[in-house]
Design an enzyme around this catalytic site. Structure first.
Site, mmCIF file in Angstrom:
data_model
loop_
_atom_site.group_PDB
_atom_site.id
_atom_site.type_symbol
_atom_site.label_atom_id
_atom_site.label_comp_id
_atom_site.label_asym_id
_atom_site.label_seq_id
_atom_site.Cartn_x
_atom_site.Cartn_y
_atom_site.Cartn_z
ATOM 1 N N ASN A 1 1.107 -1.291 0.234
ATOM 2 C CA ASN A 1 0.406 -0.171 -0.210
ATOM 3 C C ASN A 1 0.896 1.528 0.121
ATOM 4 O O ASN A 1 1.531 1.811 -1.060
ATOM 5 C CB ASN A 1 -0.777 0.065 1.525
ATOM 6 C CG ASN A 1 -1.493 1.182 1.047
ATOM 7 O OD1 ASN A 1 -2.021 1.736 0.637
ATOM 8 N ND2 ASN A 1 -2.728 0.645 2.298
ATOM 9 N N ASP A 2 0.778 1.557 1.259
ATOM 10 C CA ASP A 2 2.479 2.969 1.277
ATOM 11 C C ASP A 2 3.399 2.750 0.531
ATOM 12 O O ASP A 2 3.500 3.975 -0.464
ATOM 13 C CB ASP A 2 3.122 2.965 2.636
ATOM 14 C CG ASP A 2 1.799 3.228 3.798
ATOM 15 O OD1 ASP A 2 1.128 3.417 3.086
ATOM 16 O OD2 ASP A 2 2.056 2.966 4.933
ATOM 17 N N VAL A 3 3.888 1.742 0.142
ATOM 18 C CA VAL A 3 4.969 1.931 -1.407
ATOM 19 C C VAL A 3 5.388 1.842 -2.543
ATOM 20 O O VAL A 3 5.566 2.132 -2.748
ATOM 21 C CB VAL A 3 6.376 0.413 -1.086
ATOM 22 C CG1 VAL A 3 7.065 0.202 0.657
ATOM 23 C CG2 VAL A 3 5.376 -0.885 -0.818
ATOM 24 N N VAL A 4 3.296 2.061 -2.501
ATOM 25 C CA VAL A 4 3.232 2.375 -4.136
ATOM 26 C C VAL A 4 2.272 3.414 -4.388
ATOM 27 O O VAL A 4 1.561 3.983 -5.571
ATOM 28 C CB VAL A 4 2.597 1.075 -4.709
ATOM 29 C CG1 VAL A 4 3.418 0.011 -5.104
ATOM 30 C CG2 VAL A 4 1.051 0.192 -4.001
ATOM 31 N N ALA B 1 0.888 3.846 6.854
ATOM 32 C CA ALA B 1 0.613 5.237 7.673
ATOM 33 C C ALA B 1 -0.604 5.601 7.614
ATOM 34 O O ALA B 1 -0.586 7.094 8.163
ATOM 35 C CB ALA B 1 1.584 6.055 6.588
#
Ligand code: TAP
Length: 468
Positions: free
Chosen positions: A392-395, A433
């Protein structure tokens, strides 16, 4: 004679520790690295125990038994709990250094006060301050990551926090200097416990303003504190192996912390004093009004079959679902069709450094097909399908575009640039996050809602069924 043997043993152990770290560099040799570390520790304990000055064997056996009693269950924690498990190990390391330093001071004071030279006192004081603050700091970090009820998860901040912390540290240093200069004065043995108490308190105060997202970086920093306290202990009790092993531990922890800060685009001071995670979770603009497009497994399988270049982007959800073996089956199905398949690995995907690499290696996915973020990003516009598996956050493109986002500036895997995106997750909930992800609302994205292991399993079934 015995001294010579123990020094030789320490030399071998030091060399093995260095090789252990070196072998950890790649998955191919990591297992050897672990064995080398275990052998080094066993040699270090063995030769120290064999020293004629070591006479309390029963205590040592009891200590080793206690170590096993705690260590064996700790080794069985699930992979997702490894960060907090690591924090606990640092707490034990800090406690050991602190206790050895305390014992050494009082022992020398009663038996050989002349040994408490300025040099030894500086080492002892450094050892106990770093050791005890690592103990409470690591316990707090482990509690936060384990989401223990009575440990506040969100950063705790109050006015003048950094000033108060600095003042407290200043007072601790002043007391420490006084004891260092007059270790045998009548008041020194009474001041020593105050320094210990201040260090314990300082460990707590250092960690409470830091949010969960920064915890892994903080754990790496605490790792380096534990290493430094071992170095100080080595100087205090004149043990060369402790100096070498502590220096390795201290420097590797620091390097890891720097790598993680870079991967999240955070500065060191920002992590330590920034109270990150305090930012209220914000929804992307008008997110409520935006619509997710869902896709069926059948539809996704058809698109995947037509692709010639597929990039799989794993994240924390793959670890939760334990979907790596199914992912391997999907990889095999796609490869069978002559499709190029690569895995895009973000340095902080999951919850610990190397989390995705470990899982994918467990499923025997060739690591030649694991591509780091910086290498895969330029190819993303040529990718037919980006398959996001519980990431999620990393994309999240907000990291590139939204200045108000708590992850603004963090480098991401640019899945949004692929021709089409399938994203697997269970719900509309945000990631670590706590923020929404524009990628899921994009024209080119289709959601495959469900547990990653189930969804990928269904995809594999479709593909296997369709190939005769
Ligand atoms: P996250 O942003 O945490 O997102 C994981 C996603 O997986 C969630 O949105 C969740 O959505 C989904 N998920 C959870 N269980 C699932 C399941 N069983 N099946 C399918 N999906 C599932 O993960 P990420 O993209 O890997 O990013 C990592 C984050 O953790 C970053 O913010 C990073 O800074 C932070 N962090 C990293 C580390 C290190 S060192 N790697 C350490 C601590 C923190 P649903 O709930 O809707 O399923």
């Amino acid at each position: 004679m015995m001294y010579g043997i123990s020094q030789f043993g320490y030399l071998v152990a030091s060399a093995l520790f260095i090789f252990a770290l070196h072998w950890m560099n790649t998955p191919a040799t990591a297992r050897k690295g672990v064995y080398a570390g275990v052998a080094a520790t066993a040699i270090a304990i063995g030769v120290t125990w064999a020293e004629p000055s070591v006479v309390h064997h029963v205590w040592i056996v009891l200590a080793i038994a206690a170590g096993f009693a705690v260590g064996v269950p700790l080794s069985r924690v699930p992979l997702t709990a490894v960060p907090q498990r690591t924090a606990l190990s640092h707490a034990f390391g800090g406690a050991a250094a602190g206790l050895v330093g305390t014992a050494e001071y009082y022992l020398q004071l009663s038996e050989a006060p002349a040994h408490l030279t300025a040099f030894r006192m500086v080492a002892l004081i450094a050892e106990i301050i770093l050791g005890y603050l690592t103990l409470t700091g690591s316990l707090m970090a482990a509690g936060k990551l384990q989401e223990v009820k009575w440990v506040p998860q969100r950063p705790v901040t109050y006015p003048m926090q950094n000033v108060i912390n600095l003042l407290l540290f200043g007072v601790t240093l002043a007391l420490a200097t006084a004891v260092t200069m007059h270790p045998t004065a009548a008041w020194a043995p009474l001041t020593f416990p105050i320094i210990i108490a201040m260090a314990l308190l300082f460990g707590v105060l250092l960690i409470i303003p830091i949010g969960g997202a920064d915890m892994p970086t903080v754990i790496a920093i605490l790792n380096s504190y534990a290493g430094l306290s071992a170095v100080a202990m080595g100087f205090a009790i004149d043990n060369k192996l402790l100096i070498t092993a502590g220096a390795l531990d201290g420097s590797s922890g620091l390097i890891l912390a720097i790598i993680m800060c870079k991967a999240m685009n955070r500065s060191f001071t920002n992590v330590l004093f920034g109270a990150f995670g305090q930012v209220k979770p914000v929804k992307a603009d008008g997110a409520e009004a935006k619509i997710y497009k869902s896709e069926t497994v059948e539809g996704a399988a058809q698109v995947l079959e037509q692709a010639s270049f597929v990039v799989i982007i794993p994240g924390y959800g793959m670890a939760v679902a334990q979907a790596q073996h199914k992912v391997r089956e999907l990889y095999d199905q796609l490869k069978k069709r002559g499709i190029t398949v690569k895995f895009a690995i973000h340095p902080v995907a999951g919850r610990m450094p190397g989390h995705m690499n470990v899982l994918l290696a467990e499923a025997d996915i060739p690591y030649t097909d694991l591509v780091e973020m910086d290498e895969i990003n330029p190819d993303m516009p040529q990718v037919d399908v980006a398959l996001v598996v519980g990431a999620n956050d990393v994309v999240n493109p907000a990291a590139r575009t939204d200045k108000s986002s708590p992850i603004y500036g963090m480098p991401i895997i640019e899945a949004d640039k692929a021709r089409s995106v399938f994203a697997i997750k269970r719900s509309k909930n945000p990631g670590f996050a706590g923020i929404d992800n524009e990628l899921y609302f994009s024209d080119r994205t289709w959601m495959l809602f469900g547990d990653a292991k189930n969804v990928i399993g269904e995809l594999v079934k479709q593909l296997a069924g369709g190939m005769h």
